[in-house]
Scaffold this motif. Sequence first.
Motif, PDB file in Angstrom:
ATOM      1  N   ASN A   7       0.833  -1.204   0.000  1.00 27.39           N
ATOM      2  CA  ASN A   7       0.000   0.000   0.000  1.00 27.39           C
ATOM      3  C   ASN A   7       0.869   1.256   0.000  1.00 27.39           C
ATOM      4  O   ASN A   7       0.666   2.177   0.796  1.00 27.39           O
ATOM      5  CB  ASN A   7      -0.969  -0.004   1.184  1.00 27.39           C
ATOM      6  CG  ASN A   7      -2.136  -0.920   0.920  1.00 27.39           C
ATOM      7  OD1 ASN A   7      -2.768  -0.854  -0.122  1.00 27.39           O
ATOM      8  ND2 ASN A   7      -2.422  -1.798   1.867  1.00 27.39           N
ATOM      9  N   ALA A   8       1.866   1.274  -0.889  1.00 26.53           N
ATOM     10  CA  ALA A   8       2.814   2.380  -0.972  1.00 26.53           C
ATOM     11  C   ALA A   8       3.035   2.758  -2.432  1.00 26.53           C
ATOM     12  O   ALA A   8       2.924   1.919  -3.318  1.00 26.53           O
ATOM     13  CB  ALA A   8       4.145   1.961  -0.346  1.00 26.53           C
ATOM     14  N   LYS A   9       3.356   4.025  -2.658  1.00 31.68           N
ATOM     15  CA  LYS A   9       3.748   4.492  -3.976  1.00 31.68           C
ATOM     16  C   LYS A   9       5.234   4.832  -3.906  1.00 31.68           C
ATOM     17  O   LYS A   9       5.653   5.617  -3.051  1.00 31.68           O
ATOM     18  CB  LYS A   9       2.931   5.716  -4.384  1.00 31.68           C
ATOM     19  CG  LYS A   9       1.478   5.389  -4.634  1.00 31.68           C
ATOM     20  CD  LYS A   9       0.728   6.608  -5.107  1.00 31.68           C
ATOM     21  CE  LYS A   9      -0.737   6.260  -5.296  1.00 31.68           C
ATOM     22  NZ  LYS A   9      -1.516   7.424  -5.704  1.00 31.68           N
ATOM     23  N   LEU A  10       6.005   4.236  -4.808  1.00 26.72           N
ATOM     24  CA  LEU A  10       7.446   4.408  -4.779  1.00 26.72           C
ATOM     25  C   LEU A  10       7.952   5.412  -5.805  1.00 26.72           C
ATOM     26  O   LEU A  10       9.135   5.723  -5.841  1.00 26.72           O
ATOM     27  CB  LEU A  10       8.135   3.058  -4.998  1.00 26.72           C
ATOM     28  CG  LEU A  10       7.833   2.024  -3.918  1.00 26.72           C
ATOM     29  CD1 LEU A  10       8.417   0.682  -4.282  1.00 26.72           C
ATOM     30  CD2 LEU A  10       8.349   2.487  -2.578  1.00 26.72           C
ATOM     31  N   GLY A  11       7.078   5.919  -6.647  1.00 29.97           N
ATOM     32  CA  GLY A  11       7.495   6.893  -7.642  1.00 29.97           C
ATOM     33  C   GLY A  11       8.140   6.233  -8.847  1.00 29.97           C
ATOM     34  O   GLY A  11       8.215   5.009  -8.956  1.00 29.97           O
ATOM     35  N   ASP A  12       8.638   7.067  -9.753  1.00 28.41           N
ATOM     36  CA  ASP A  12       9.182   6.559 -11.010  1.00 28.41           C
ATOM     37  C   ASP A  12      10.679   6.822 -11.159  1.00 28.41           C
ATOM     38  O   ASP A  12      11.207   6.889 -12.259  1.00 28.41           O
ATOM     39  CB  ASP A  12       8.411   7.137 -12.197  1.00 28.41           C
ATOM     40  CG  ASP A  12       8.433   8.654 -12.227  1.00 28.41           C
ATOM     41  OD1 ASP A  12       9.040   9.263 -11.320  1.00 28.41           O
ATOM     42  OD2 ASP A  12       7.855   9.223 -13.163  1.00 28.41           O
TER      43      ASP A  12
END
Length: 148
Positions: free
Chosen positions: A119-124
Amino acid sequence: MERMKLNILGLAEVRWKGAGSMKLGSKTLIYSKGHTHERGVGILFDVTTAKSLRSGCQISNRVVVAKLIAKQLNLRLIQVYAPTSNSEDVEVEKFYEEIEKAKGYIKSQDTIIVMGDFNAKLGDERVEDVVGPSGIGTINERGSRLIE
């Protein structure tokens, strides 16, 4: 259409009561669940990979560990399902403590794969050897915690 062959599949939100292992046709499932029909994690193994399965350890309804023995290495799989962004910080801290507990079942020479729904966003953007450049969106607080 060609069929996809999966040897190992991590599952989040299994939503079963109890914990254990079972046969599902030719597959083997180890799972960890609480007392209600929510959360839950599991790892599903094909028939060949299941022959290498030595043990499963149910840490909580958010973390399960599997030990596989292979010719050249021992593999430990940690399947997780993290609290959502709506969850209290206490629950998030408990989740990371459970991952640390799971790591306690691992010998230093074992190869570790931690997988699941964080449930995390790590970016690009690439972050050292931890995260590749194939993520979506902008890193969030949970993503920073995961990288840490």
